[in-house]
Design a protein around this motif. Structure first.
Motif, PDB file in Angstrom:
ATOM      1  N   PRO A  95       0.838  -1.206   0.000  1.00  0.00           N
ATOM      2  CA  PRO A  95       0.000   0.000   0.000  1.00  0.00           C
ATOM      3  C   PRO A  95       0.868   1.249   0.000  1.00  0.00           C
ATOM      4  CG  PRO A  95       0.027  -1.016   2.176  1.00  0.00           C
ATOM      5  CD  PRO A  95       0.717  -1.976   1.257  1.00  0.00           C
ATOM      6  N   THR A  96       0.297   2.349  -0.436  1.00  0.00           N
ATOM      7  CA  THR A  96       1.037   3.603  -0.490  1.00  0.00           C
ATOM      8  C   THR A  96       1.216   4.189   0.907  1.00  0.00           C
ATOM      9  OG1 THR A  96      -0.942   4.955  -0.742  1.00  0.00           O
ATOM     10  CG2 THR A  96       0.083   4.105  -2.778  1.00  0.00           C
ATOM     11  N   GLU A  97       2.185   5.065   1.023  1.00  0.00           N
ATOM     12  CA  GLU A  97       2.373   5.783   2.275  1.00  0.00           C
ATOM     13  C   GLU A  97       1.116   6.570   2.627  1.00  0.00           C
ATOM     14  OE1 GLU A  97       4.733   9.668   4.035  1.00  0.00           O
ATOM     15  OE2 GLU A  97       5.485   8.720   2.202  1.00  0.00           O
ATOM     16  N   ALA A  98       0.503   7.204   1.613  1.00  0.00           N
ATOM     17  CA  ALA A  98      -0.696   8.004   1.863  1.00  0.00           C
ATOM     18  C   ALA A  98      -1.806   7.159   2.466  1.00  0.00           C
ATOM     19  CB  ALA A  98      -1.166   8.663   0.566  1.00  0.00           C
ATOM     20  N   TYR A  99      -1.943   5.929   1.973  1.00  0.00           N
ATOM     21  CA  TYR A  99      -2.986   5.062   2.523  1.00  0.00           C
ATOM     22  C   TYR A  99      -2.703   4.735   3.992  1.00  0.00           C
ATOM     23  CZ  TYR A  99      -6.018   1.195   3.539  1.00  0.00           C
ATOM     24  OH  TYR A  99      -6.942   0.390   4.153  1.00  0.00           O
ATOM     25  N   ILE A 100      -1.464   4.409   4.313  1.00  0.00           N
ATOM     26  CA  ILE A 100      -1.122   4.096   5.705  1.00  0.00           C
ATOM     27  C   ILE A 100      -1.445   5.283   6.605  1.00  0.00           C
ATOM     28  CG2 ILE A 100       0.725   3.480   7.305  1.00  0.00           C
ATOM     29  CD1 ILE A 100      -0.111   1.191   5.471  1.00  0.00           C
ATOM     30  N   HIS A 101      -1.068   6.483   6.199  1.00  0.00           N
ATOM     31  CA  HIS A 101      -1.390   7.663   7.001  1.00  0.00           C
ATOM     32  C   HIS A 101      -2.905   7.797   7.202  1.00  0.00           C
ATOM     33  CE1 HIS A 101       2.564   9.381   7.428  1.00  0.00           C
ATOM     34  NE2 HIS A 101       2.781   9.418   6.121  1.00  0.00           N
ATOM     35  N   SER A 102      -3.671   7.477   6.168  1.00  0.00           N
ATOM     36  CA  SER A 102      -5.127   7.691   6.217  1.00  0.00           C
ATOM     37  C   SER A 102      -5.839   6.783   7.203  1.00  0.00           C
ATOM     38  CB  SER A 102      -5.735   7.502   4.822  1.00  0.00           C
ATOM     39  OG  SER A 102      -5.810   6.131   4.459  1.00  0.00           O
ATOM     40  N   ILE A 103      -5.233   5.649   7.559  1.00  0.00           N
ATOM     41  CA  ILE A 103      -5.907   4.702   8.460  1.00  0.00           C
ATOM     42  C   ILE A 103      -5.314   4.744   9.870  1.00  0.00           C
ATOM     43  CG2 ILE A 103      -6.656   3.159   6.607  1.00  0.00           C
ATOM     44  CD1 ILE A 103      -4.327   1.293   7.375  1.00  0.00           C
ATOM     45  N   ILE A 104      -4.395   5.644  10.141  1.00  0.00           N
ATOM     46  CA  ILE A 104      -3.865   5.822  11.489  1.00  0.00           C
ATOM     47  C   ILE A 104      -4.822   6.703  12.283  1.00  0.00           C
ATOM     48  CG2 ILE A 104      -2.010   6.843  12.876  1.00  0.00           C
ATOM     49  CD1 ILE A 104      -0.064   6.043  10.631  1.00  0.00           C
ATOM     50  N   LYS A 105      -5.293   6.190  13.404  1.00  0.00           N
ATOM     51  CA  LYS A 105      -6.259   6.901  14.256  1.00  0.00           C
ATOM     52  C   LYS A 105      -5.780   6.838  15.711  1.00  0.00           C
ATOM     53  CE  LYS A 105      -8.809   7.161  10.529  1.00  0.00           C
ATOM     54  NZ  LYS A 105      -8.981   8.436   9.794  1.00  0.00           N
ATOM     55  N   LYS A 106      -6.545   7.451  16.614  1.00  0.00           N
ATOM     56  CA  LYS A 106      -6.164   7.424  18.020  1.00  0.00           C
ATOM     57  C   LYS A 106      -7.368   7.101  18.900  1.00  0.00           C
ATOM     58  CE  LYS A 106      -6.586  12.462  18.376  1.00  0.00           C
ATOM     59  NZ  LYS A 106      -5.878  13.716  18.691  1.00  0.00           N
ATOM     60  N   GLY A 107      -7.088   6.433  20.014  1.00  0.00           N
ATOM     61  CA  GLY A 107      -8.099   6.182  21.027  1.00  0.00           C
ATOM     62  C   GLY A 107      -8.075   7.279  22.072  1.00  0.00           C
ATOM     63  N   LEU A 108      -8.913   7.128  23.087  1.00  0.00           N
ATOM     64  CA  LEU A 108      -8.928   8.116  24.167  1.00  0.00           C
ATOM     65  C   LEU A 108      -7.662   7.985  25.019  1.00  0.00           C
ATOM     66  CD1 LEU A 108     -12.600   7.978  25.514  1.00  0.00           C
ATOM     67  CD2 LEU A 108     -11.608   9.602  23.888  1.00  0.00           C
ATOM     68  N   PRO A 109      -7.114   9.099  25.508  1.00  0.00           N
ATOM     69  CA  PRO A 109      -5.912   9.047  26.348  1.00  0.00           C
ATOM     70  C   PRO A 109      -6.250   8.746  27.809  1.00  0.00           C
ATOM     71  CG  PRO A 109      -6.500  11.320  25.963  1.00  0.00           C
ATOM     72  CD  PRO A 109      -7.487  10.493  25.170  1.00  0.00           C
TER      73      PRO A 109
END
Length: 467
Positions: A95-109
């Protein structure tokens, strides 16, 4: 997901199940808790074409309770982007770098159950729930490298918002592999959803005490841990060796691989068992593979567990493995992973070579192993069984063969069984006498003589029936 690795991922059989596509994968990681998550993420991205990656969520854990570190995921993804085209030279489908960035998310701290319930949703838990509800018949493999409160919240919302029929369908498709219990939501998940497929060495580690050194996953590198010697050679998981084969002169991605402080890549077993190597059987943890081997039962309560377990889960079991280092046999749950260590380390090192090798001919690539019969056969007691395979090597390297009887797997108790001439492409033996149908597992292991030497497999399940 559009990044299908069509060239390599053709149909292959394992038992009675056919895997025709990449597995769907969703990662939860407490990256920056300690160096091993970043190490695992580097390795994970070198296999990104083996998975359909649907999400990567930064989470908390018992050692990182009030922050997430999605920035580190983006930093490593950026380094991946600098070597991605090189990786494509050697295998297609990254997969492209752009795709990897697009699916990175965060949970609650927040820690554990503080992030569970009404008003506790996050972009990470919402993204995971979207994947759960996707109209895709394939299983969704959820890997928890840290705490599981993002998974717990997604399941909580699923239970609150969807009809029972949908909940049942979703749970049937989920495959969870957690690296121990790194927050207090694991037992809640297992008790609330008793049908959920769940791999775990249950228990937590806090204030310097706990169960991590007992857990199966620590077998990836932790054979001398808390004074307990387990038998495997640790040379290839030490910093000196990793400097040579990963960090130095291997491009931008290798430079993001941290120094080992506690153990190497404690989270990697969660995805090592998904790599398409001919050995792994993701829906059958009891078959054994690069990610370890597990049995389905209710583990007894230990003082380092949050609470007694109430339902069967896939958890620790043992293999007996011969150690070249000690010239003796060792039996442990860790051995279910370290028995494959040379193979999976060399495989990773080759992929790091791909990051800088600008021509296909400048690096080594794994052999392709085939059988001359089905992956599952049925024979009668006393009859001659013939197992036969062959292999080709894309680099024209010399290949060596080894047939292994995996005695811990299957239902036949045959500790004294041994194969004659296991180094041949073909082996023959008489099926043992049985009074009821029993199974035996055999692994054809093929290794090339390239640098580093690479290994691929085929598994044969032999059903032995009475005369």
């Amino acid at each position: 997901m559009k990044f299908k690795f069509i060239c390599l991922f053709t149909l292959y059989l394992l038992g009675s199940i056919t895997y025709a596509q990449n597995p769907r994968v969703f990662v939860l990681t407490d990256i920056e808790n300690e160096p091993d998550d970043a190490m695992s993420f580097v390795r994970f991205l070198t296999y990104a074409n083996h998975f359909d990656i649907e999400g990567i969520v930064a989470t908390t854990s018992c050692w990182q309770r009030n922050k997430t570190a999605e920035w580190r995921l983006h930093e490593i993804a950026e380094a991946y982007g600098k070597v991605r085209n090189n990786l494509e030279i050697h295998e297609k489908g990254f997969p492209t770098e752009a795709y990897i960035h697009s699916i990175i998310k965060k949970g609650l701290p927040v820690f554990g159950k503080e992030g569970l319930g009404e008003g506790k949703g996050s972009e990470g838990s919402d993204w995971l729930l979207t994947s759960m509800l996707k109209n895709d018949p394939r299983p969704l493999y959820i890997q928890a490298w840290g705490g599981t409160n993002v998974l717990a919240q997604a399941l909580w919302k699923l239970k609150k918002t969807e009809p029972e029929s949908t909940i049942k369908q979703v749970i049937a498709k989920l495959r969870v592999y957690t690296i121990s219990d790194q927050d207090d939501t694991g037992p809640w998940i297992r008790n609330t959803f008793p049908a959920l497929f769940y791999i775990v060495s249950p228990g937590f580690e806090e204030n310097g005490g706990g169960q991590y050194h007992y857990a199966t996953w620590s077998g990836i590198s932790g054979d001398v841990f808390h004074g307990r010697f387990m038998g495997a050679d640790t040379t290839i998981v030490r910093n000196k060796y990793l400097d040579e084969h990963v960090r130095k002169n291997h491009g931008a991605l290798g430079e993001k691989y941290p120094q080992v402080e506690y153990l190497m890549e404690g989270d990697s077993p969660s995805f090592l068992g998904l790599i398409n190597n001919g050995l792994n059987a993701p829906d059958h943890p009891n078959y054994g593979g690069w990610g370890g081997r597990y049995e389905l039962y209710i583990p007894p309560f230990k003082k380092y567990m949050y609470e007694p377990e109430t339902r069967p889960m896939w958890t620790d079991t043992q293999d007996e493995v011969y150690s070249e280092l000690t010239k003796s046999f060792h039996t442990s749950n860790h051995a279910t992973i370290w028995r494959w260590r040379t193979a999976f380390q060399n495989d990773f090192f080759a992929r790091m070579d791909w990051c800088v090798a600008k021509k296909y001919s400048e690096a080594n690539h794994p052999p392709l192993v085939t059988l001359k019969h089905a992956n599952e056969i049925t024979v009668k007691s006393g009859s001659e069984v013939v197992l036969s395979g062959d292999a080709t090597d894309p680099d024209n390297n010399t290949l060596s063969y080894n047939w292994m009887f995996y005695k811990e797997v299957g239902s036949l108790n045959a500790n004294q069984f041994s194969l004659q001439n296991p180094k041949n492409k073909e082996v023959r033996f008489l099926a043992p006498n049985v009074s009821e149908t029993k199974t035996m597992h055999f692994i054809l292991e093929v290794k090339d003589n390239g640098t580093p030497a690479l290994t691929r497999y085929q598994r044969v399940i032999v059903n032995v029936i009475p005369k």
